[in-house]
Design an enzyme around this catalytic site. Structure first.
Site, PDB file in Angstrom:
ATOM      1  N   HIS A 140      -5.435  -0.437  -1.247  1.00 43.84           N
ATOM      2  CA  HIS A 140      -6.060  -1.237  -2.305  1.00 43.84           C
ATOM      3  C   HIS A 140      -4.995  -1.847  -3.209  1.00 43.84           C
ATOM      4  CE1 HIS A 140     -10.208  -0.270  -1.571  1.00 43.84           C
ATOM      5  NE2 HIS A 140     -10.068   1.025  -1.800  1.00 43.84           N
TER       6      HIS A 140
ATOM      7  N   HIS B 235      -3.133  -4.752  -1.706  1.00 42.34           N
ATOM      8  CA  HIS B 235      -4.053  -5.881  -1.603  1.00 42.34           C
ATOM      9  C   HIS B 235      -4.116  -6.612  -2.950  1.00 42.34           C
ATOM     10  CE1 HIS B 235      -8.326  -7.246  -0.088  1.00 42.34           C
ATOM     11  NE2 HIS B 235      -7.526  -8.265  -0.322  1.00 42.34           N
TER      12      HIS B 235
ATOM     13  N   HIS C  68      -4.931   5.403   1.443  1.00 44.38           N
ATOM     14  CA  HIS C  68      -6.108   4.577   1.177  1.00 44.38           C
ATOM     15  C   HIS C  68      -5.955   3.779  -0.120  1.00 44.38           C
ATOM     16  CE1 HIS C  68     -10.615   4.002   1.275  1.00 44.38           C
ATOM     17  NE2 HIS C  68     -10.392   3.813  -0.020  1.00 44.38           N
ATOM     18  N   GLU C  69      -5.649   4.489  -1.201  1.00 43.00           N
ATOM     19  CA  GLU C  69      -5.570   3.819  -2.508  1.00 43.00           C
ATOM     20  C   GLU C  69      -4.372   2.871  -2.597  1.00 43.00           C
ATOM     21  OE1 GLU C  69      -8.049   3.812  -4.264  1.00 43.00           O
ATOM     22  OE2 GLU C  69      -9.116   5.568  -3.504  1.00 43.00           O
TER      23      GLU C  69
END
Length: 601
Positions: free
Chosen positions: A395, A398, A391-392
């Protein structure tokens, strides 16, 4: 669950498992030097007051300086905030955070003339500026984004006053952070054999994942029992947050704080309200999930301390961090080798602060510094913590791609799209793990985790969003946000969302007091909308391959160069309709079908 060991001090963590904050500054002294440079640049920017409508050259010179200050400010912020989060008990870095905050509140006050002056330039004159100074095109989107909110911009004097109030407005969030992370202490939880387990915000979920129901209940009752002793303080802090949001909403002539918050990122309020309505229309699936959990756990009563533990504890195991990184790397192969090359760079070059230590900020996040992202974890070796890694890093990549594709003022993507990349990674990880196993029990274990993601992200975050919306409305109606009122509303929503098969007790009514996202300004709904968009995108990637990957990487590289709605449309998802939410919840229903079938024997 593995035995919970003593939480180490920061000094006891291996250097390889700490993020490379020295990539920002090799010493505190260099940070202070740049802080003084930022203060000097603030004075340079202030000298442009009254001049922005002079010419395209003047406007460009001003914005060029704004961009330079923005780059420097990002570096300063990332250093002091990362250092402060390493150990929230260290007063020096808390003070540096305060000094940075004060300096940039002063910056906002000194440049508060910007918006009124930009708005005072008529369209024809501004187009002439673009024609005479072609370099100004670099800032067209930035200027458009200011001008679209003309109805909510005040006079220069009023704007300066609001900017000066900025630091005070941050007080509820700052106070809550210190209260929750540094000051409040919990007694140990106790398991069925009488062993003590250190309890903190960081270890709570790990205790709740234990197959030992005695430990789960002890951790649950100890944590909320302790919080309950401070419920009036917590209510006063949250009420202060609601009041400051209402103040700024009223000052800028919005109908309500939710509208003000969403307008900052150019997201229609209908998206927020459509989400809540779509989830309400699919509440039967959530209730069905709760019934299935109760049945599979074999309990007479299902309590909230039963919602995190795996339904198949025999399939659970400790996952070393090195194994987790390799699994995530392999799972993201559908995104292509260019993506995975950056991912490997992050794993190998200390972008990640891996393990918990005493005083470390709880939870997980990614901070998109220009030099490279910084990822905070409190990795515990569970399946959930492996998904948190994926998940992180979503980020992180991105941020990395946007920072390297867009100009600085267009690189920082807005929060509405922030959760898409992270959740897409999780969805691809889940598909990878499901594709690797033919074992019935392991497949059921993974599907259970997928179901829990839907429960925790789509339903639970929507419940948080509805709570935030409702308490804001209550305040607008003149109600005082006491601990009793907050607990009653939070209990009511839990009863609605979890249904008749869940015991809704006095402890869970206090959960609002430990949720930091209520200080993030109508943020949480975007977890649910982002999750829905990510489910749609992940399926397009798996079904369509290279063409969908190209569209997705374009989205990841887009920063805030377009509106968030348009960025997602470029990746094939239209969030102005309830369709992505309904599609995601349709998948949730199908997963429930498969889980029920797998567990029939």
């Amino acid at each position: 669950m593995a035995d919970v060991k003593k939480i180490p001090q920061r000094s006891e963590i291996a250097a390889a498992d700490k993020w490379a904050v020295e990539d920002l500054y090799t010493s505190d002294e260099l940070w202070f030097e740049d802080l003084e440079k930022a203060k000097a640049m603030t004075q340079e920017l202030a000298a442009f007051a009254g001049r922005l409508s002079e010419s395209g050259d003047t406007l460009f010179a001003y914005l060029d300086k704004v961009e330079a200050v923005d780059v420097l400010g990002s570096r300063l912020a990332n250093y002091c905030m990362r250092k402060a989060d390493e150990d929230t008990r260290v007063a020096k870095y808390q003070a540096m955070k305060g000094q940075f905050s004060g300096a940039f509140v002063a910056l906002r006050a000194a440049t508060s003339f910007e918006t009124p002056e930009v708005l005072s330039i008529d369209d024809e004159t501004l187009e002439g500026f673009y024609a005479k100074q072609p370099k100004l095109e670099r800032y067209r989107r930035y200027l458009w984004n200011i001008r679209r909110r003309k109805a909510h911009v005040l006079s220069p004097a009023e704007e300066k006053l609001l900017a000066a109030a900025g630091e005070m407005a941050q007080s509820p969030s700052n106070i809550y952070g210190l209260f929750a992370n540094a000051d409040i202490k919990f007694p140990d939880a106790v398991d069925s054999e009488g062993n003590k387990h250190p309890l903190s915000a960081g270890t709570f979920v790990a205790c709740e994942e234990s197959p030992d129901r005695v430990l789960r209940r002890s951790a649950y009752e100890t944590l909320y029992g302790t919080i309950g002793g401070f419920k009036n303080t917590a209510a006063a802090i949250l009420a202060a947050q609601v009041k400051q949001l209402q103040f700024f909403s009223d000052a800028r002539k919005y109908d309500n704080p939710m509208q003000a918050s969403l307008d900052a990122t150019n997201v229609p309020t209908s998206v927020y309200l459509n989400l809540i309505e779509a989830v309400h229309q699919n509440m039967d699936k959530m209730h069905r999930y709760v019934r299935l959990r109760k049945k599979l756990l074999g309990v007479d009563e299902l309590h909230f301390y039963d919602v995190y533990t795996p339904l198949l504890p025999d399939a659970d195991r400790h996952i070393p961090f090195a194994e987790a990184t390799e699994t995530v790397y392999n799972a993201l192969a559908p995104l292509g080798e260019d993506y995975r090359k950056i991912l490997r760079e992050g794993f190998d070059n200390r972008w990640i602060d891996v393990y918990q230590n005493e005083g470390k900020r709880s939870g997980a996040y990614s901070a998109g510094a220009a030099i490279h992202p910084y990822v905070l974890l409190n990795y515990s070796g569970t399946l959930d913590s492996q998904f948190t890694l994926a998940h992180e890093m979503g980020h992180a990549l991105h941020s990395y791609l946007s920072n390297r594709t867009q100009a600085p003022l267009d690189a920082d993507y807005v929060i509405f799209v922030a959760e898409v990349a992270s959740t897409c990674n999780e969805a691809l990880l889940m598909e990878y793990l499901l594709g690797k196993t033919t074992d019935k029990k392991e497949r059921a274990y993974l599907i259970n985790h997928f179901l829990d993601q839907f429960k925790g992200t789509l339903y639970r975050q929507t419940m948080f969003a509805e709570f935030e919306l409702n308490i804001g409305r209550m305040f607008q109606e003149g109600k005082t946000l006491t601990a009793e009122l907050l607990c009653n509303e939070y209990r009511r929503l839990n009863e609605m969302y979890f249904g008749p098969d869940m015991v809704v007790d006095d402890y869970i009514a206090l959960e609002w007091a430990r949720i930091p996202h209520f200080y993030y300004n109508y943020y949480v709904f975007q977890y649910a909308t982002g999750y829905s968009a990510a489910i749609a995108i992940s399926r397009k990637i798996l079904a369509e391959g290279e063409s969908a990957v190209k569209d997705y990487l374009g989205f990841l590289s887009g920063g805030c160069s377009k509106s968030p709605i348009d960025l997602l449309k470029g990746a094939g998802v239209d969030m102005t309709t309830p369709e992505p939410v309904n599609q995601a919840l349709e998948l949730f229903g199908k997963l429930l079908d498969e889980m029920e079938e797998l567990m029939q024997d």
